[in-house]
Design a protein around this motif. Structure first.
Motif, PDB file in Angstrom:
ATOM      1  N   ILE A 114      -4.623   7.694   7.411  1.00 25.34           N
ATOM      2  CA  ILE A 114      -3.722   7.536   8.359  1.00 25.34           C
ATOM      3  C   ILE A 114      -3.800   6.629   9.440  1.00 25.34           C
ATOM      4  CG2 ILE A 114      -2.437   9.161  10.316  1.00 25.34           C
ATOM      5  CD1 ILE A 114      -2.851  11.589   8.386  1.00 25.34           C
ATOM      6  N   GLY A 115      -5.047   6.590  10.177  1.00 26.89           N
ATOM      7  CA  GLY A 115      -5.460   5.400  10.985  1.00 26.89           C
ATOM      8  C   GLY A 115      -5.327   4.153  10.737  1.00 26.89           C
ATOM      9  N   ARG A 116      -5.591   3.780   9.458  1.00 23.46           N
ATOM     10  CA  ARG A 116      -5.807   2.562   8.694  1.00 23.46           C
ATOM     11  C   ARG A 116      -4.224   2.102   8.434  1.00 23.46           C
ATOM     12  NH1 ARG A 116      -7.589   2.411   4.220  1.00 23.46           N
ATOM     13  NH2 ARG A 116      -8.263   4.689   3.948  1.00 23.46           N
ATOM     14  N   HIS A 117      -3.444   2.938   7.983  1.00 23.92           N
ATOM     15  CA  HIS A 117      -1.781   2.772   7.489  1.00 23.92           C
ATOM     16  C   HIS A 117      -1.062   2.568   8.528  1.00 23.92           C
ATOM     17  CE1 HIS A 117      -2.814   2.080   3.259  1.00 23.92           C
ATOM     18  NE2 HIS A 117      -3.691   3.123   3.381  1.00 23.92           N
ATOM     19  N   GLY A 118      -1.254   3.123   9.907  1.00 29.46           N
ATOM     20  CA  GLY A 118      -0.450   2.936  10.776  1.00 29.46           C
ATOM     21  C   GLY A 118       0.871   3.890  10.639  1.00 29.46           C
ATOM     22  N   GLY A 119       0.759   4.957  10.037  1.00 28.01           N
ATOM     23  CA  GLY A 119       2.188   5.690   9.769  1.00 28.01           C
ATOM     24  C   GLY A 119       2.987   5.288   8.588  1.00 28.01           C
ATOM     25  N   GLN A 120       2.336   4.210   7.835  1.00 29.64           N
ATOM     26  CA  GLN A 120       3.116   3.776   6.661  1.00 29.64           C
ATOM     27  C   GLN A 120       2.520   4.280   5.438  1.00 29.64           C
ATOM     28  OE1 GLN A 120       5.871   2.064   6.801  1.00 29.64           O
ATOM     29  NE2 GLN A 120       5.650   2.451   9.168  1.00 29.64           N
ATOM     30  N   LEU A 121       2.632   5.596   5.027  1.00 26.35           N
ATOM     31  CA  LEU A 121       2.094   6.111   3.857  1.00 26.35           C
ATOM     32  C   LEU A 121       3.008   6.792   3.105  1.00 26.35           C
ATOM     33  CD1 LEU A 121      -1.021   8.244   5.004  1.00 26.35           C
ATOM     34  CD2 LEU A 121      -1.031   6.215   3.624  1.00 26.35           C
ATOM     35  N   ASP A 122       2.800   6.643   1.528  1.00 30.74           N
ATOM     36  CA  ASP A 122       3.596   7.534   0.818  1.00 30.74           C
ATOM     37  C   ASP A 122       2.696   8.225  -0.208  1.00 30.74           C
ATOM     38  OD1 ASP A 122       2.503   5.616  -1.129  1.00 30.74           O
ATOM     39  OD2 ASP A 122       4.642   4.412  -1.130  1.00 30.74           O
ATOM     40  N   GLU A 123       3.465   9.048  -0.925  1.00 27.88           N
ATOM     41  CA  GLU A 123       2.616   9.817  -1.911  1.00 27.88           C
ATOM     42  C   GLU A 123       1.530   9.193  -2.769  1.00 27.88           C
ATOM     43  OE1 GLU A 123       3.316  13.297  -5.341  1.00 27.88           O
ATOM     44  OE2 GLU A 123       5.051  12.974  -4.064  1.00 27.88           O
ATOM     45  N   ALA A 124       2.105   8.019  -3.398  1.00 35.39           N
ATOM     46  CA  ALA A 124       1.242   7.257  -4.395  1.00 35.39           C
ATOM     47  C   ALA A 124       0.294   6.869  -3.662  1.00 35.39           C
ATOM     48  CB  ALA A 124       2.164   6.216  -4.837  1.00 35.39           C
TER      49      ALA A 124
END
Length: 163
Positions: A114-124
């Motif tokens: 979560i920290g590395r993606h800065g809120g830009q996460l999806d299921e895949a």
């Protein structure tokens, strides 16, 4: 014997250990922090994930002497005083655990993700990044849901704080 000095969960600690002692065993046996679990000792299962210098690592893949001087965060160190970390709370709320053995490693991996993606996460992406963490109980659906929920909560909280 080798002397190892680490900053663990914000506190500087030192101890002596055999040159061949794995970091996971140093954390558990020398420091008494048993939330970091030992599963396979071969980097396959992910139960031993900690954060070293801000990034998730499998502590069974490093010797304690290799980590000397590093900043370590274990599962015991991610929660605020008296409150669960948002990822821990999401695992609880979304039933992302059953027996709990893999949970510390899953949570530590998720916090880093979560920290590395800065809120830009999806299921895949979540499923791909959790590939190094094995759960034999849940089938992953609730774990993925928990990570996505924590991501949404943490990203929303970050956005509100900036306004």
């Amino acid at each position: 014997m080798a002397k190892v000095t680490l900053t663990v969960n914000g506190r500087t600690v030192s101890g002596e250990c055999d040159d061949r002692m794995l970091l996971v065993h140093f954390i558990r046996e020398k420091l008494g922090l048993t939330g970091t679990h030992v599963g396979c000792d071969t980097t396959q299962c992910g139960t031993c994930v900690i954060h070293m210098n801000g990034r998730s690592v499998k502590s069974c893949s490093l010797l304690a002497v290799q980590a000397s001087g590093a900043e370590i965060t274990t599962i015991e160190g991610i929660a605020a005083q008296g409150e669960l970390h948002p990822v821990q709370a999401a695992f609880k709320e979304h039933h992302g655990l059953q027996c709990g053995f893999c949970t510390p490693g899953m949570v530590m991996t998720a916090v880093d993700m979560i920290g590395r993606h800065g809120g830009q996460l999806d299921e895949a992406t979540v499923r791909h990044e959790l590939e190094g963490n094995i759960c034999r109980c849940t089938g992953y659906q609730n774990i993925v849901a928990a990570v996505l929920a924590a991501n949404q909560q943490m990203h929303g909280a970050t956005r509100q704080a900036a306004e």
